[in-house]
Design a protein around this motif. Structure first.
Motif: not given
Length: 426
Positions: A65-66, A16-17, A114-120
């Motif tokens: 980079e996201p 996340t940013p 909202k707010g993730f640039s990646g989630i696993r």
């Protein structure tokens, strides 16, 4: 993996940013009691009973980079992206042991936040109540070995090829040749279910007499896994019953296509070894910052009762790297609650004898089904020679003898090396 007696713990790898800690708290809130806004009914007592909680957050190196790219307005201007792993505990009282509830509450809704640039989702720990709620494998590793009559070596299997197009009598002819060669397991390709040119009933009627005749003459019953998948659970159950009534002992199930409910319906009534093909899993996992790890994914299907699980292999013809295969193998080999709940790992995808040494070096066990399609059926000396070549290769691998050396006195293996040894696989 088992967790505390009253909690289900999942690990999420977050990018996340903003703040990893805040997003972890948002997962816990959104996926349990539901909001950061104070509500009249959201009492301390209610939260204590059903609210998820963040157990731990571990920082990872940030990235420039996201994972999702910069097309979304929330990500376009961020200079860097923070990463971390968050362990979040869900009370068993809030989720229960229903797998659809677990998927919905702890996994399904997370990607919409909202707010993730990646989630696993990378780990799942379950309390013992899940062992009582779900049947697990009926046969698993030991039962599969018993049904195939194999001990002390890998089970050698193949796939009827071409995948599509063979008529029932042609499938029966190939089955006869493979059985005579000493193969342990034969399966329909996952794409073959009940097409007009080879309806399941006709295919079973043609193939099973070959299997039973071979058993009567030799004492060995080759395991044949027929494709029984169907959208309608009742139809899939009728397909199961057709195979069982003819003397069959295994079935291929396309688990993602039929879904968890249909798999549960089948397992409760099944007398066959259920061979899981995971086509469609790649959608859930191929992006490294989306989806879920195999160890999480397979837990659902293992609880539901699959007996054998395809997981690709060393030097696979598909995208999955060798390290991912090894992680998948280790996940299946680790008991959830007892050794009996381990499905048989099925090593497949472009396999021939050439990958046997590296496979054995990686897994250090013979408790596996080594499944070759073209590596057996496409052998230049014919499918029977293909079976012998694979068995010779595993004999050498377990003994620590180089394949080229072993091939000097094993012509089928030598021909296999010439045909498939370029590095492209079978």
């Amino acid at each position: 993996m088992t967790g505390a007696s009253d909690e289900i713990v999942l690990t999420y790898r977050i990018e996340t940013p903003g703040s990893v800690e805040k997003l972890a708290a948002k997962i816990a809130s959104d996926q349990s009691t539901g909001t950061f806004t104070a509500l009249p009914g959201e009492t301390p007592e209610l939260k204590a009973r059903v609210a998820a909680r963040v157990v731990a957050v571990r920082s990872l190196e940030p990235v420039d980079e996201p994972a999702f790219g910069r097309s979304h307005e929330d990500l376009a201007q961020a200079p860097s992206f923070n990463r971390g792993e968050a362990d979040i505990a869900f009370p068993l009282e809030a989720v229960g042991t229903d797998l659809a509830a677990l998927m919905t509450i702890a996994i399904g809704g997370v990607w919409s936040i909202k707010g993730f640039s990646g989630i696993r989702v990378t780990d799942l720990q379950l309390p013992p109540a899940f062992a009582k709620a779900w049947p697990g494998p009926q046969f698993g590793i030991e039962g599969s070995k018993r049904l195939m009559g194999v001990e002390g070596r890998p089970m050698i299997g193949t796939i009827v090829k071409p995948a599509l197009g063979l008529r029932p009598e042609e499938s029966a002819a190939m089955t006869r040749e493979l059985a005579e060669a000493g193969v342990d397991f034969i399966k329909d390709d996952e794409k073959l279910m009940s097409p007009a040119y080879s309806p399941l009933a006709e295919r079973v009627r043609a193939v099973m007499p070959v299997v039973l005749d071979h058993e009567q003459r030799t004492g060995k019953k080759v395991m044949i896994a027929f494709g029984i998948s169907a959208t309608d659970p009742d139809e899939m159950m009728r397909n199961h019953d057709l195979v069982a009534a003819a003397g069959g002992n295994a079935a291929v199930v396309n688990i993602n296509s039929v879904g968890m409910g249909a798999m549960s319906f089948l397992r409760k009534r099944s007398s066959l070894a259920l061979h899981a093909h995971r086509n469609g899993w790649d959608i859930l996992t191929r992006h490294p910052s989306l989806g879920l790890d195999f160890s999480v994914y397979e837990t659902f299907w293992r609880l539901l009762g699959v007996d054998q699980f395809q997981i690709n292999g060393i030097g696979a013809k598909y995208w999955e790297p060798d390290a991912s295969f090894v992680r998948s193998f280790r996940a299946l080999d680790k008991p959830l609650f007892s050794p009996a709940d381990r499905p048989l790992p099925v090593v497949c995808s472009g396999q021939w004898g050439g990958q046997a040494p590296a496979t054995f070096e990686a897994v250090r066990t013979a408790d596996l089904l080594y499944l070759c399609g073209g590596g057996v059926v496409g052998h230049p000396m014919g499918p029977a020679a293909g079976v012998r070549a694979v068995r010779d290769a595993w004999e050498a691998a377990v003994a620590g003898v180089p394949l080229q050396h072993h091939a000097r006195t094993h012509p089928e293996l030598a021909a296999s090396i010439r045909a498939f040894g370029s590095g492209d696989g079978a």
